[in-house]
Design a protein around this motif. Structure first.
Motif, PDB file in Angstrom:
ATOM      1  N   LEU A   1       0.869   6.793   1.217  1.00  0.00           N
ATOM      2  CA  LEU A   1      -0.016   5.660   1.368  1.00  0.00           C
ATOM      3  C   LEU A   1      -1.076   5.701   0.281  1.00  0.00           C
ATOM      4  O   LEU A   1      -1.647   6.759   0.009  1.00  0.00           O
ATOM      5  N   ALA A   2      -1.331   4.552  -0.335  1.00  0.00           N
ATOM      6  CA  ALA A   2      -2.357   4.472  -1.370  1.00  0.00           C
ATOM      7  C   ALA A   2      -3.733   4.654  -0.739  1.00  0.00           C
ATOM      8  O   ALA A   2      -3.976   4.251   0.403  1.00  0.00           O
ATOM      9  N   ARG A   3      -4.642   5.290  -1.480  1.00  0.00           N
ATOM     10  CA  ARG A   3      -6.010   5.471  -1.024  1.00  0.00           C
ATOM     11  C   ARG A   3      -6.788   4.168  -1.168  1.00  0.00           C
ATOM     12  O   ARG A   3      -6.726   3.514  -2.203  1.00  0.00           O
ATOM     13  N   ARG A   4      -7.499   3.810  -0.134  1.00  0.00           N
ATOM     14  CA  ARG A   4      -8.360   2.636  -0.232  1.00  0.00           C
ATOM     15  C   ARG A   4      -9.676   3.022  -0.903  1.00  0.00           C
ATOM     16  O   ARG A   4     -10.248   4.063  -0.593  1.00  0.00           O
TER      17      ARG A   4
ATOM     18  N   GLY B   1       0.798  -1.229   0.000  1.00  0.00           N
ATOM     19  CA  GLY B   1       0.000   0.000   0.000  1.00  0.00           C
ATOM     20  C   GLY B   1       0.820   1.263   0.000  1.00  0.00           C
ATOM     21  O   GLY B   1       0.324   2.332   0.360  1.00  0.00           O
TER      22      GLY B   1
END
Length: 479
Positions: A474-477, A460
Motif C-alpha cells: 500500500l502506498a504511504r499517504r 494506492g
C-alpha cells in the motif's frame, strides 16, 4: 556474555549486576510540566524504554521503572502567572500532553509515575534527617529556606568529578541565607508573590520543595534506600544528579548503583530548547510523520551520541522503516497462514545480542536487523520458505526490543477486528490482477499490462517487480 553499561560516576563500562537477582529498579527523571514536549524532551524516555525492553526480553528481569513528574517549580509558577491560570491547571495540561506524546511513540508506561506534589511528607522527612545529621540548615533570616551544606559532605562533586572550589554558585534560590554560595536549596520559603496553593507547612516554615529533594524522596519511596540504575539527560548530571546523590548519601542511603545519561537532540549544533525557537513539538511533528518513524529516528543512534536534527531526517528514517516493513509484509504473504507474528526473544541473533550487551549499541544492533532483512528478501526471491521464516522471526524479535516492530498492534497493524480478513481479501484481489498482468506481459501485450499497473496505482497499490515475480504494498499517504 553479559550486559555492560557506561556508568557516568565511574566513567567506564561496568558489568551490570542487579542488587537483587531477577529484579531491576530504575529511576529516571521525568519532565517538568511547563510546556508540551518536543522531540528533544522525549529522547530520554525512548532511550530508557529500550534499556527496559532489553532487560526484560534478554534477561527476563522484573523491572520496576519509576519516572517522576516535576509538577511544581519556578518555571511552572512563572508560566502560569503569565498565562493567568492556576499553576496546577497548567501543569496538569502539560502532563497529559507529555503522557500522550510518549504513548504515541510506543514508550511503555512506567511502573510508577509519582508527582512531586504528592510526596511532600517524604521530602520533609528526608530534609529533617539531613538537618539532624548536620548536612543541612535552615536559613537564619526566617525565610523558610533550607539549604544543603555542601562543605559538610566531602564527597560532594564525586558524580561529575569536580572540586567544590571550582564550582559556580547554585542558582536555584536566593543566596541571602546561605553559608556558602554553592549550597543548594532543599526547601524554598514561601514568597508573597507566589500563590498560597504552592505552599506546604514544614517545621522550618511554609514553602515548597527544591527540585533535587523531590527526586531523592520519590526514588526512595518506590525503589528503597538503594536501587540499581538512575538515568536522565546528560544536562542533568550537574547540578541535579550531583545534588541528588549528595543529599541521599549524606542521609545514609545507598541510592543508585549505576548512573546512565543520554545525549541531546540538537539543531545546528545547539541543544534543542524553547529559548532557541527550534523546538519540534511531538504532537505537531506526528501530524506529518508517522509516530513509528519518529520512534525509529530517536532510537537509531546510540543513547550517548548526540542526534543532529536536520531537514530530511525523518524522510530518511521513513525510508528505512519502509524497507523493514516491506520485508515483513512480503514474508507474511509468503508464509503459511497462522505463522506466529508475536516476538520471541529466542530468535534474537547472537550478533544482535552482543551489540545490545555492549552498552546498548543500537547502531550495531540495527546493522544486524538490516542484514537480516536483506537475507530475508533474498530468501523470498529464491522461494526459500525456511529462510524467510527464520528472517521474519528474527526481525520481529529484534525490532520489538527497540520498540520499532512494524507489526506491533500499537502502530495500527491488525488493530481492527476484521483487518486480517480484509487484508486476505485484498491480497486475493490484487494477486488476481498481478496474475493477469503477468500473462499479458508474457504475451507481450504491454498495453494491457501497463493498464493493470496504472489501475492498481490509482487505487494506492505500489507494484515492485522482482526476479521471483511482482510484489505489492500500500502506498504511504502524505501528511
Amino acid at each position: 556474555m553479559s550486559l555492560r553499561l557506561y556508568d557516568t560516576a565511574a566513567r567506564e563500562l561496568r558489568d551490570f549486576v542487579p542488587l537483587e537477582p531477577g529484579r531491576v529498579g530504575i529511576y529516571i527523571c521525568g519532565l517538568t510540566t511547563q510546556a508540551a514536549p518536543h522531540i528533544g524532551h522525549v529522547r530520554f524516555a525512548v532511550a530508557f524504554d529500550v534499556l527496559r525492553r532489553w532487560l526484560v526480553a534478554r534477561y527476563g528481569y522484573q523491572v520496576t521503572l519509576v519516572r517522576n513528574v516535576t509538577d511544581i517549580d519556578d518555571k511552572i509558577l512563572a508560566r502560569s502567572a503569565d498565562a493567568g491560570e492556576p499553576w496546577f491547571a497548567l501543569s496538569y495540561r502539560n502532563e497529559l500532553a507529555t503522557t500522550a506524546a510518549l504513548a504515541s511513540l510506543g514508550v511503555l508506561p512506567p511502573t510508577y509515575e509519582p508527582r512531586a506534589t504528592g510526596h511532600i511528607p517524604e521530602m520533609v522527612a528526608l530534609m529533617e534527617t539531613l538537618v539532624d545529621k548536620g548536612h543541612a540548615y535552615a536559613a537564619a533570616d526566617d525565610s523558610g529556606d533550607v539549604y544543603f551544606d555542601v562543605r559538610s559532605f566531602p564527597a560532594y562533586g564525586s558524580l561529575t568529578h569536580q572540586k567544590i572550589d571550582d564550582m559556580e554558585a547554585a542558582q536555584d534560590a536566593d543566596p541571602r541565607g546561605k553559608r556558602d554560595p554553592r549550597d543548594f536549596a532543599l526547601w524554598k520559603g514561601h514568597k508573597d508573590s507566589e500563590p498560597e496553593t504552592a505552599s506546604w507547612s514544614t517545621p522550618f516554615g511554609d514553602g515548597r520543595p527544591g527540585w533535587h529533594l523531590e527526586c531523592s524522596a520519590m526514588a526512595r519511596k518506590y525503589l528503597g534506600d538503594s536501587f540499581d540504575i538512575h538515568g536522565g539527560g546528560v544536562d542533568l548530571r550537574f547540578p541535579h544528579h550531583e545534588n541528588e546523590q549528595a543529599q541521599s548519601h549524606a542521609a545514609g542511603l545507598g541510592f543508585a548503583g549505576y548512573w546512565l545519561h543520554n545525549a541531546w537532540v540538537t539543531v545546528g549544533g545547539e541543544k534543542m530548547s524553547k529559548s532557541l525557537g527550534n523546538s519540534l513539538v511531538v504532537s505537531e511533528i506526528t501530524k506529518v510523520a508517522r509516530p513509528l518513524t519518529l520512534r525509529y529516528y530517536l532510537t537509531a543512534a546510540h543513547y550517548r551520541s548526540t542526534i543532529e536534527y536536520h531537514e530530511g531526517s525523518l524522510a530518511e528514517a521513513e525510508a528505512t522503516v519502509e524497507r523493514i516493513e516491506g520485508f515483513l509484509t512480503r514474508a507474511l504473504r509468503a508464509l503459511p497462514s497462522g505463522t506466529p507474528t508475536a516476538p520471541d526473544p529466542s530468535h534474537l541473533p547472537d550478533a544482535y545480542a552482543a551489540a545490545m550487551d555492549d552498552d546498548l549499541n543500537v547502531s550495531g544492533a540495527l546493522a544486524v536487523v538490516h542484514e537480516t532483512v536483506r537475507a530475508g528478501n533474498t530468501a523470498l526471491d529464491e522461494g526459500d520458505e525456511v529462510g524467510v521464516a527464520s528472517a521474519f522471526a528474527q526481525v520481529v524479535a529484534m525490532t520489538d526490543v527497540l520498540g520499532v516492530n512494524p507489526l506491533d498492534p500499537h502502530w495500527g497493524h491488525g488493530s481492527d477486528a476484521g483487518s486480517g480478513d480484509a487484508h486476505a481479501a485484498l491480497d486475493a484481489l490484487v494477486g488476481a490482477q498481478l496474475e493477469a498482468r503477468a500473462q499479458a506481459r508474457a504475451a507481450r501485450d504491454f498495453a494491457t499490462a501497463d493498464a493493470i499497473r496504472d489501475r492498481l496505482g490509482a487505487a494506492g497499490i505500489v507494484i515492485e517487480d522482482t526476479a521471483s515475480g511482482a510484489n505489492w504494498s500500500l502506498a504511504r499517504r502524505e501528511g
